[in-house]
Design a protein around this motif. Structure first.
Motif, short mmCIF file in Angstrom:
data_model
loop_
_atom_site.label_atom_id
_atom_site.label_comp_id
_atom_site.label_asym_id
_atom_site.label_seq_id
_atom_site.Cartn_x
_atom_site.Cartn_y
_atom_site.Cartn_z
N TYR A 111 0.84 -1.20 0.00
CA TYR A 111 0.00 0.00 0.00
C TYR A 111 0.88 1.24 0.00
CZ TYR A 111 1.03 -0.64 4.97
OH TYR A 111 1.67 -0.85 6.16
N TYR A 112 0.28 2.33 -0.42
CA TYR A 112 0.93 3.64 -0.27
C TYR A 112 -0.15 4.70 -0.08
CZ TYR A 112 -0.19 4.54 -5.20
OH TYR A 112 -0.85 4.71 -6.39
N VAL A 113 0.25 5.77 0.55
CA VAL A 113 -0.60 6.94 0.75
C VAL A 113 0.11 8.10 0.07
CG1 VAL A 113 -1.59 8.53 2.45
CG2 VAL A 113 -1.55 6.07 2.92
N ARG A 114 -0.63 8.91 -0.67
CA ARG A 114 -0.01 10.05 -1.35
C ARG A 114 0.64 10.96 -0.31
NH1 ARG A 114 -4.66 13.59 -4.16
NH2 ARG A 114 -2.89 14.94 -4.64
N PRO A 115 1.74 11.60 -0.65
CA PRO A 115 2.49 12.40 0.32
C PRO A 115 1.66 13.45 1.07
CG PRO A 115 3.83 12.04 -1.62
CD PRO A 115 2.46 11.48 -1.93
N THR A 116 0.76 14.15 0.42
CA THR A 116 -0.01 15.19 1.11
C THR A 116 -1.11 14.64 2.01
OG1 THR A 116 -1.43 15.45 -0.83
CG2 THR A 116 0.45 16.97 -0.63
N ALA A 117 -1.30 13.33 2.04
CA ALA A 117 -2.34 12.73 2.89
C ALA A 117 -1.73 11.86 3.99
CB ALA A 117 -3.30 11.92 2.03
N ARG A 118 -0.43 11.88 4.14
CA ARG A 118 0.23 11.01 5.13
C ARG A 118 0.06 11.55 6.55
NH1 ARG A 118 5.53 10.15 1.42
NH2 ARG A 118 4.56 8.71 -0.05
N ARG A 119 0.29 10.63 7.49
CA ARG A 119 0.26 10.93 8.93
C ARG A 119 -1.14 11.30 9.42
NH1 ARG A 119 5.03 10.63 11.11
NH2 ARG A 119 6.93 10.92 9.92
N ARG A 120 -2.14 10.70 8.79
CA ARG A 120 -3.53 10.94 9.21
C ARG A 120 -4.28 9.64 9.50
NH1 ARG A 120 -4.98 15.06 4.38
NH2 ARG A 120 -3.20 16.42 4.66
N GLY A 121 -3.56 8.52 9.53
CA GLY A 121 -4.20 7.24 9.83
C GLY A 121 -4.76 6.52 8.62
N HIS A 122 -4.52 7.05 7.42
CA HIS A 122 -5.08 6.42 6.22
C HIS A 122 -4.53 5.02 5.96
CE1 HIS A 122 -7.32 9.96 5.33
NE2 HIS A 122 -6.27 10.70 4.97
N ALA A 123 -3.22 4.83 6.14
CA ALA A 123 -2.64 3.52 5.87
C ALA A 123 -3.24 2.46 6.79
CB ALA A 123 -1.12 3.57 6.00
N THR A 124 -3.40 2.80 8.06
CA THR A 124 -4.00 1.86 9.00
C THR A 124 -5.44 1.54 8.61
OG1 THR A 124 -2.59 2.73 10.77
CG2 THR A 124 -4.54 1.46 11.44
N ALA A 125 -6.19 2.56 8.25
CA ALA A 125 -7.59 2.35 7.83
C ALA A 125 -7.66 1.50 6.56
CB ALA A 125 -8.28 3.69 7.63
N MET A 126 -6.75 1.75 5.62
CA MET A 126 -6.74 0.98 4.38
C MET A 126 -6.47 -0.50 4.65
SD MET A 126 -4.50 3.57 1.96
CE MET A 126 -3.93 2.28 0.91
#
Length: 186
Positions: A111-126
């Motif tokens: 998985y990856y999260v786009r740079p401007t959306a990082r550090r918001r818990g998105h990877a964990t939620a994904m």
């Protein structure tokens, strides 16, 4: 609220912005052997044209099928995009099986999260949202790996119930159950 969805033309503009962010980080260069790096090199010039983007989406969908010829080293894989409205936030690839390389280093899920959306818990939620999808494919526990130096990814995997197995080739290897633990601990 963000959600995992099948790749769609609806978020094309935001997807293009995200790919620009990843390219600015160096993704897609000759030495980048990540899934996103390979796709940037293969399809990046086509994405700007709507028809080229549709061809890319068709290719992603075809990669889920076991009967499709694929390049050496690729196994059937479901691509899911993490979006909020029309905003592309990230991508998750769920490999349906493990070959020798994936068993050693790559795992079932990347998985990856786009740079401007990082550090918001998105990877964990994904990752959390992908576990029932993996269970639906008959995978009872997914292998998820990360670089030994990637503390953020290690924390994501552990937050989703990852059970550390070992370290191989610079990767930490975790098994994550694909169903919620029942109250009796089973």
């Amino acid at each position: 609220m963000p959600q995992l969805i099948a790749p769609t033309v609806r978020v094309r503009e935001s997807f293009l912005e995200a790919m620009g962010e990843l390219r600015a980080e160096g993704k897609g260069g000759p030495g980048d052997d990540t899934a996103v790096g390979r796709e940037i090199r293969r399809f990046g010039d086509e994405w700007a044209e709507p028809a080229g983007f549709v061809r890319y989406l068709d290719w992603l969908r075809s990669m889920t099928r076991a009967d499709v010829a694929r390049p050496l080293g690729l196994v059937p894989c479901t691509s899911l995009w993490y979006v909020e409205g029309d905003a592309f936030l990230g991508r998750l690839g769920l490999r349906h099986e493990l070959d020798e390389f994936l068993l050693e280093l790559g795992g079932h899920i990347g998985y990856y999260v786009r740079p401007t959306a990082r550090r918001r818990g998105h990877a964990t939620a994904m990752l959390r949202a992908a576990l029932p999808v993996a269970h639906g494919l008959g995978i009872r526990s997914v292998l998820v790996t990360c670089d030994t130096t990637n503390t953020a990814s290690r924390k994501v995997i552990e937050a989703c119930g990852g059970i550390f197995e070992d370290q191989r080739g610079g990767k930490l290897r975790y098994w994550v159950p694909t169903r919620a633990q029942q109250s009796d601990g089973t």
